[in-house]
Each structure stands twice: as C-alpha cells, then as structure tokens.
Design an enzyme around this catalytic site. Structure first.
Site, mmCIF file in Angstrom:
data_model
loop_
_atom_site.group_PDB
_atom_site.id
_atom_site.type_symbol
_atom_site.label_atom_id
_atom_site.label_comp_id
_atom_site.label_asym_id
_atom_site.label_seq_id
_atom_site.Cartn_x
_atom_site.Cartn_y
_atom_site.Cartn_z
ATOM 1 N N LYS A 1 38.257 33.436 39.845
ATOM 2 C CA LYS A 1 39.469 34.009 39.272
ATOM 3 C C LYS A 1 39.751 35.366 39.895
ATOM 4 C CE LYS A 1 38.352 37.279 37.396
ATOM 5 N NZ LYS A 1 37.610 38.535 37.753
ATOM 6 N N TYR B 1 41.089 37.912 31.555
ATOM 7 C CA TYR B 1 40.314 37.302 30.468
ATOM 8 C C TYR B 1 41.037 37.430 29.125
ATOM 9 C CZ TYR B 1 36.319 36.803 33.576
ATOM 10 O OH TYR B 1 35.496 36.438 34.600
#
Ligand code: NAD
Length: 389
Positions: free
Chosen positions: A158, A244
């Site tokens: 990510k 996140y």
C-alpha cells in the site's frame, strides 16, 4: 501507533547506481508462463504446476520480495519464517551487498536472486510463484506490471499506486496475464480489526452513527527520504499512514464514501514539508449520512479507530500497529488473540493462488482507496466537497 517508523533511506544512492533499466528490458517480449491459478484443493494441499517447464508439486508457494528496505527486512522476511503455504524463495535488489546477506541469512540459492536489470528473467524461474512489491509508492505500478508480464501472481504494498490510472493499468496487466493481484492490507487478517468489520457491518450494536480515525507518526532525521519526495511517494502522511484510517472507515461501514471534505494542517517544519503535506484532516461522508472524521500527520503519534453505533461503541488504540493492538467496546476489553498479520496475509494469498479463491484485498480495493485519497487531496486543495463516483 503505526510502526512504519524507521525512515532511513541510505540505499537510495546505491540503488540508483545499480538501476540501469533499459527500454529493452521493460518491453522484452518474454515468454508468458501461465499461472497456477485455478488449481483445486484445500489450503495446504499439493498442487500441480502444469504450466511450468518441469511440472512439479508444491506444498508451499515461493515468494520473491522486490525491494529489501525496512518493511521487507523487519517484517516480511521474518513473517515468511512463520508461514505454512508460502516461503521466501527469492529476492530482487539493486544492492549486491544486500543480496549476499539475504542469501546467507535465508538460504536463498543464487539462481533466485535478481537485480532490477534482470528482473524480467524471473519469468522462467519455477521457484517463484508470487512477487511481492515493497518499493517506494510510485514504483509499484511498473514493477507490478512487469511481474504480471512474467506470469507471476502479485502482492503489492500500500498504497497500490500514486494515481488511479496506474491502479487500473496494474489491474489490466494482471487480468491480461491471468495472474492474481492483492494489496498488502495486513489488517484484514488481524482479529481486532476484523471484529470492527463485524461490529460495523453486521450492526451488532445497531447502525453505525459516527467514526473517528487517526494514524500519524513523527518523521525526523534525514529529510532526503523518498517519503518526503512527492514524485516517489505520491503524497505525505495520507498516502503512507492515513490510508489506514481511510481503510478503517471503509471496513467499518463495508462500503466506500459518497463524498469527502478536507483541509491541510499548518506547516511548522518547512525544512521537511516543502513537497508533501505535514498533516491533513478529512471527513468521509457515507451513504445514509454517517461521517468518518479522520486525521493523519508526520509530526505526531496516533493510531486510533473509533465507532459509535446506536446501542454502543468500540475503539482500537493502537489500531494499526504490527503488534500490541488493543480493543474495547462499551462492554469491556475485546480479549482477542495477537497474530503475525503479515504471515496470515501472505498465507491467505498463497491459498487464493492454490485454490482459485478471490483475495479479500484485491486490486479493486487498492484502486478504491487511491481514488478516495486523490479526492481528499482535491478537497484540501480546493476547499470544496468532492464527490466520489
Ligand atoms: P524503505 O525506504 O525502507 O525501502 C524501500 C526499498 O526500495 C529500499 O530497499 C530501496 O533500496 C528500494 N528502492 C528502490 N528504488 C528506490 C528509490 N528510487 N528510492 C528509494 N528507495 C528505492 O521503505 P519501506 O518502509 O520498506 O516501504 C516500502 C513500501 O512498503 C512502501 O510502499 C510502503 O508504503 C510499504 N510499507 C507498508 C507497510 C505495511 O504495514 N503494510 C509498512 C511499511 C512500508
């Protein structure tokens, strides 16, 4: 607190020295080897790689890590010592000294060590089933696409890429080459975060009314690191750790937001933050009107995911760290086991490859999050509410 803390970038010069990509290497019409997708059998069962030159049976699929920085060294390689369905079979690095150290430490044979020049030759290596891209963000697209062209399944760290267009190109390349693509969203395999998905999506305490998320870390030391260089990172704390909180809000709700608003925080350390934001706050509005209020900064520490529902609440703090996640609800502590998130994540993907099952963290999810983050940046730049398609 998010553990992506150590931001030394000593290898950058070495890497750049070692990196002499030629257009030829990028566009080599290497033979495409069909993948192992579609084999049947239970996780851990033996599978037949009938597409490889020397058909063989494997219990564990071979993973090659691309980029041997902090995350590969500190988390992924150790996790691969605890996996059941995959193992560390190879590495791709631009630094010969690292190659030597990794060969020794992890008993990796010479033939499974690549550099960025001969990376594409991995196509003909039957030991490598999955390539895991652990490079600076703007390099994810190129190395994922080259992995797909080499006929290998891909895990990409990510954020999936630094533009929505790149995400689409990555997904297209994997589809065209019949390989699976997943994003390194380790928290989908972590019990406390999974519990939040359940509480939010199954409405155990009634419908969700409000979400709060924060993920921040202090960046100091060398200011010449790729995370502070927008060309390589795509942005600041939002792209790196704020993602996140974006994820947390989406998996609490089980859907993506309709619109976002955002604002950049004040820059108090211009010597570090002249290219990427120092901090950013944003709101994600979900269908039905639920709002997630989020923040991310490179100048403080935070790691929190909170949800308020009609008949109760829950909170993870720290929420996103590699270890030590703590959770509670209005009823008391969550008391859930602690696991090696990365080992679970990689084992799950290996099982997906073996059985043909879909990964719970596919390219589509990575692309969705990049779309949301690009909308957050646009909202912060313009001051407008930005709608998502
Ligand atoms: P790092 O700086 O420690 O490592 C980056 C690696 O890329 C190094 O080995 C470096 O040599 C190599 N590299 C190749 N080209 C480079 C270039 N042009 N400039 C700089 N380095 C170059 O970074 P990291 O913390 O390991 O992060 C790598 C990726 O992993 C990032 O995409 C990051 O977002 C992701 N990550 C994910 C998690 C997670 O919890 N899922 C945690 C940390 C990092």
């Amino acid at each position: 607190m998010e553990s992506e803390k150590s931001l030394t970038d000593k290898n950058r010069r070495n890497f750049l020295k070692g990196l002499s990509l030629t257009v030829g290497a990028l566009t080599l019409g290497l033979p495409h080897l069909a993948s192992a997708t579609g084999h049947t059998g239970k996780p851990g069962s033996r599978i037949l790689h009938d597409s490889y030159p020397n058909p063989q049976q494997k219990d564990k699929l071979g993973i090659a890590l691309v980029g041997l920085g902090q995350y590969s060294t500190g988390q992924l390689a150790p996790a691969l010592q605890q996996t059941d369905d995959c193992y560390l079979a190879g590495v791709v690095t631009g630094t010969p000294a690292k190659a030597e150290e990794w060969k020794r430490r992890y008993n990796i044979p010479d033939k499974n060590v690549y550099n960025y020049d001969n990376y594409d030759e991995i196509a003909s290596n039957p030991d490598i089933d999955i390539i895991y891209i652990v490079l600076p963000n703007s390099m994810h697209a190129e190395y994922t696409i080259r992995a797909a062209k080499a006929g290998k399944h891909v895990i990409c760290e990510k954020p999936m890429a630094t533009s929505v267009e790149d995400c689409q190109r990555m997904m297209d390349a994997c589809k065209q080459n019949n390989v699976k693509l997943s994003i390194g969203y380790r928290l989908h395999f972590e019990p406390h975060n999974k519990r939040v998905m359940e509480l939010g999506q199954q409405k155990e305490f009634g419908a969700v009314q409000r979400i709060e998320g924060a993920n921040s870390m202090v960046v100091d030391g060398d200011p010449d690191i790729w995370r502070l260089d927008k060309k390589l990172s795509g942005g600041g704390p939002l792209m790196d750790v704020g993602i996140y909180a974006v994820q947390g809000a989406c998996y609490t709700m089980g859907m993506k937001p309709d619109s976002v608003t955002a604002s950049f925080g004040k820059v108090t350390r211009p010597d570090y933050f002249d290219d990427v934001e120092q901090s950013i706050s944003w709101k994600m509005e979900f269908p039905g009107g639920v709002v997630a209020d989020c923040k991310s900064s490179y100048n403080e520490s935070a790691s929190r995911l909170y949800g308020k529902a009609k008949n109760g609440w829950w909170e993870l703090d720290p929420a996103y760290s590699y270890a030590g996640i703590k959770g509670k609800t209005h009823k008391g502590p969550m008391n859930l086991p602690h696991v090696n998130q990365q080992a679970r994540q990689m084992d799950d993907f290996a099982q997906c490859v073996k059985t043909g099952r879909e990964t719970p963290v596919p390219g589509e999810m990575g692309k969705r999050d990049v779309e949301i983050m690009m909308a957050i940046y646009e909202a912060a730049r313009t001051g407008n509410k930005v709608k998502l398609s």
